[in-house]
Design an enzyme around this catalytic site. Structure first.
Site, PDB file in Angstrom:
ATOM      1  N   SER A 125      16.675  27.360  35.155  1.00  0.00           N
ATOM      2  CA  SER A 125      17.442  28.363  35.942  1.00  0.00           C
ATOM      3  C   SER A 125      18.897  27.830  35.240  1.00  0.00           C
ATOM      4  O   SER A 125      19.362  26.719  35.472  1.00  0.00           O
ATOM      5  CB  SER A 125      17.139  28.014  37.671  1.00  0.00           C
ATOM      6  OG  SER A 125      18.507  28.562  38.074  1.00  0.00           O
ATOM      7  N   TYR A 150      16.973  22.100  45.487  1.00  0.00           N
ATOM      8  CA  TYR A 150      16.333  23.534  44.948  1.00  0.00           C
ATOM      9  C   TYR A 150      16.272  23.365  43.403  1.00  0.00           C
ATOM     10  O   TYR A 150      15.511  23.076  42.411  1.00  0.00           O
ATOM     11  CB  TYR A 150      16.057  24.678  45.105  1.00  0.00           C
ATOM     12  CG  TYR A 150      16.160  26.039  43.609  1.00  0.00           C
ATOM     13  CD1 TYR A 150      14.634  26.635  43.836  1.00  0.00           C
ATOM     14  CD2 TYR A 150      17.088  26.105  43.138  1.00  0.00           C
ATOM     15  CE1 TYR A 150      14.273  27.021  42.706  1.00  0.00           C
ATOM     16  CE2 TYR A 150      16.832  27.003  42.042  1.00  0.00           C
ATOM     17  CZ  TYR A 150      15.356  27.497  41.956  1.00  0.00           C
ATOM     18  OH  TYR A 150      15.387  28.402  40.903  1.00  0.00           O
ATOM     19  N   LYS A 154      14.501  22.090  39.678  1.00  0.00           N
ATOM     20  CA  LYS A 154      14.437  22.198  38.297  1.00  0.00           C
ATOM     21  C   LYS A 154      14.885  21.067  36.543  1.00  0.00           C
ATOM     22  O   LYS A 154      14.543  21.499  35.352  1.00  0.00           O
ATOM     23  CB  LYS A 154      15.833  23.580  38.254  1.00  0.00           C
ATOM     24  CG  LYS A 154      14.941  24.934  39.519  1.00  0.00           C
ATOM     25  CD  LYS A 154      13.492  25.555  38.279  1.00  0.00           C
ATOM     26  CE  LYS A 154      12.702  26.244  39.844  1.00  0.00           C
ATOM     27  NZ  LYS A 154      11.250  27.176  38.906  1.00  0.00           N
TER      28      LYS A 154
HETATM   29  N1  UFG Z   1      26.780  37.452  47.611  1.00  0.00           N
HETATM   30  C1  UFG Z   1      26.727  38.094  48.924  1.00  0.00           C
HETATM   31  N2  UFG Z   1      26.419  38.974  49.677  1.00  0.00           N
HETATM   32  C2  UFG Z   1      24.984  38.511  50.398  1.00  0.00           C
HETATM   33  C3  UFG Z   1      24.016  38.034  49.280  1.00  0.00           C
HETATM   34  C4  UFG Z   1      24.412  37.646  47.756  1.00  0.00           C
HETATM   35  O1  UFG Z   1      28.358  38.176  48.688  1.00  0.00           O
HETATM   36  O2  UFG Z   1      24.380  38.798  50.960  1.00  0.00           O
HETATM   37  C5  UFG Z   1      26.591  37.349  46.881  1.00  0.00           C
HETATM   38  C6  UFG Z   1      26.999  35.571  46.664  1.00  0.00           C
HETATM   39  O3  UFG Z   1      27.874  35.039  46.990  1.00  0.00           O
HETATM   40  C7  UFG Z   1      27.275  35.499  44.498  1.00  0.00           C
HETATM   41  C8  UFG Z   1      26.209  36.933  43.725  1.00  0.00           C
HETATM   42  O4  UFG Z   1      26.069  37.724  45.594  1.00  0.00           O
HETATM   43  O5  UFG Z   1      28.150  35.939  44.369  1.00  0.00           O
HETATM   44  C9  UFG Z   1      24.992  36.271  43.277  1.00  0.00           C
HETATM   45  O6  UFG Z   1      23.830  35.820  45.475  1.00  0.00           O
HETATM   46  P1  UFG Z   1      22.491  35.283  44.652  1.00  0.00           P
HETATM   47  O7  UFG Z   1      21.855  34.990  46.213  1.00  0.00           O
HETATM   48  O8  UFG Z   1      22.034  36.869  44.381  1.00  0.00           O
HETATM   49  O9  UFG Z   1      22.304  34.598  43.400  1.00  0.00           O
HETATM   50  P2  UFG Z   1      23.123  33.526  42.863  1.00  0.00           P
HETATM   51  O10 UFG Z   1      23.563  33.137  42.200  1.00  0.00           O
HETATM   52  O11 UFG Z   1      23.613  33.041  44.896  1.00  0.00           O
HETATM   53  O12 UFG Z   1      21.443  32.470  42.721  1.00  0.00           O
HETATM   54  C10 UFG Z   1      20.288  32.954  42.516  1.00  0.00           C
HETATM   55  C11 UFG Z   1      19.345  32.483  42.550  1.00  0.00           C
HETATM   56  C12 UFG Z   1      19.063  30.951  41.876  1.00  0.00           C
HETATM   57  C13 UFG Z   1      19.402  30.362  40.834  1.00  0.00           C
HETATM   58  C14 UFG Z   1      20.623  30.856  40.947  1.00  0.00           C
HETATM   59  C15 UFG Z   1      21.881  30.389  40.166  1.00  0.00           C
HETATM   60  O13 UFG Z   1      18.963  33.422  42.913  1.00  0.00           O
HETATM   61  O14 UFG Z   1      17.471  31.210  42.666  1.00  0.00           O
HETATM   62  O15 UFG Z   1      21.349  31.526  40.723  1.00  0.00           O
HETATM   63  O16 UFG Z   1      23.179  30.440  40.067  1.00  0.00           O
HETATM   64  F1  UFG Z   1      19.328  29.109  41.864  1.00  0.00           F
END
Ligand code: UFG
Length: 342
Positions: A125, A150, A154
């Protein structure tokens, strides 16, 4: 050549099984359905016409795993997806995450070593980069202290694999995913979040379909053009294809070294509001969302330097953000039609 896909009924696993089968690989899946459903097997068959071989057990079980490898001495490569992946949950239950994600990897590596299986593709990741100092982020960028157990699993897994390569014939390609989203064009397979989704796209589509009331956008005070956080979203099918390319690269002895690392992203960063706009455009739905405070542990912005993957793997993500959000919406509608027929 028979390929073992661990976690092959999961989100990324199932799309990869489809691509493998369509490229002529024979697949055997091991999964314990901890975060997936058995019906995915027949959904895969609907797309490819081939029901993958399948065994249900937990790869954390050393005896079962070792016995599995002994019984299947025709496996030529392993793509290892099976792992827990919820960032927040890992903070609550670190030991469960370490036990599951690390022990399963150890059992697989031992099984590969004992049975002379050389080729491993590992699901890593971009979380290993944390908030990079320089964007876009390339594979040789420094690894930052993990923000969650998590993320740490990785990082540790990459180290365990790298150490193992030094003392065995195993070679590996570690793929650092950015943000995989979307679903297969047939809408037969896609993401199946259990309970309330943590990730942006399933939350958007579930809100639009009426399963959730309102999407919370986590923070609009980041140092980005519209204030919301930026990620490199990549279509799940583009991502799945990279796994087949990586596996074939090792089988055809094209690797530059025994342990290679590639970023899997598009190289484009999109903000949360840009994703919402794309979704509204392709779906014709008005999304109910509001801005709330930042989610703890989130980084501000990240997107991939894709040069190395593009040149060396000869792979490039092709699908646009609109194609990603549209496929995710089609999948949500398919799920909801299915639910209402039950
Ligand atoms: N977000 C919102 N509202 C929500 C969910 C997410 O605004 O309800 C925002 C988050 O704050 C972030 C973006 O949307 O800015 C993407 O969020 P995600 O949860 O979809 O993805 P992340 O980037 O947080 O996480 C993903 C994977 C993880 C991994 C990570 C690595 O889900 O497994 O990328 O950066 F670790």
């Amino acid at each position: 050549m028979k390929i073992l896909v661990t976690g092959g009924t999961g989100y990324i696993g199932s799309h990869t099984v489809v691509e493998l089968q369509q490229k002529g690989h024979e697949v055997i899946i091991v999964d314990n359905f901890s975060n997936s459903e058995k019906s995915v097997l027949s959904s895969i068959e609907k797309i490819t016409g081939i029901l993958p071989q399948f065994e249900e057990f937990d790869l954390v079980d050393e005896t079962r795993t070792s016995d599995f490898f002994k019984r299947h001495n025709d496996i030529g490569g392993v793509i290892h997806f099976a792992a827990y992946k919820a960032v927040g949950e890992s903070v609550e239950k670190p030991l469960i995450y370490y036990r599951n994600n690390i022990n399963s990897l150890l059992n697989i590596l031992e099984g590969m070593k004992a049975n002379n299986i050389r080729n491993l593709v590992f699901s890593s990741s971009c979380t290993v980069y944390g908030q990079p100092d320089k964007l876009p982020v390339a594979e040789d960028s420094p690894i930052k202290p993990a923000l969650s157990p998590y993320g740490n699993t990785k990082q540790i897994a990459e180290e365990i694999i790298s150490d193992t390569l030094k003392t065995s014939d195993i070679r590996a390609i570690m793929l650092r995913y950015f943000n995989p989203i979307g679903a297969h064009e047939t809408a037969h397979i896609g993401e199946l979040p259990i309970g309330v989704p943590n990730n942006l796209i399933p939350f958007i589509t579930q809100t639009a379909i009426g399963k959730r009331e309102v999407l919370s956008v986590f923070g609009d005070d980041y140092n980005t053009p519209d204030g919301t956080a930026i990620r490199d979203y990549i279509h799940i099918v583009d991502l799945a294809k990279a796994h087949v390319v990586a596996l074939d690269r090792m089988i055809e002895n094209k690797s530059l070294s025994d342990g290679e690392i590639f970023n899997l992203g598009t190289g484009n960063g999109y903000s949360v509001l840009e994703v919402i706009k794309s979704f509204e455009k392709v779906s014709g739905e008005k999304l109910n969302y509001h801005i709330v405070k930042r989610r703890s542990g989130d980084i501000e912005k990240v997107w991939a330097d894709t040069k190395f993957a593009n040149m060396e793997l000869g792979w490039k993500a092709e699908k646009s953000l609109d194609e990603m959000t549209l496929s995710a919406w089609k999948w949500e509608k398919e799920l909801s039609a299915h639910d209402s027929n039950k």
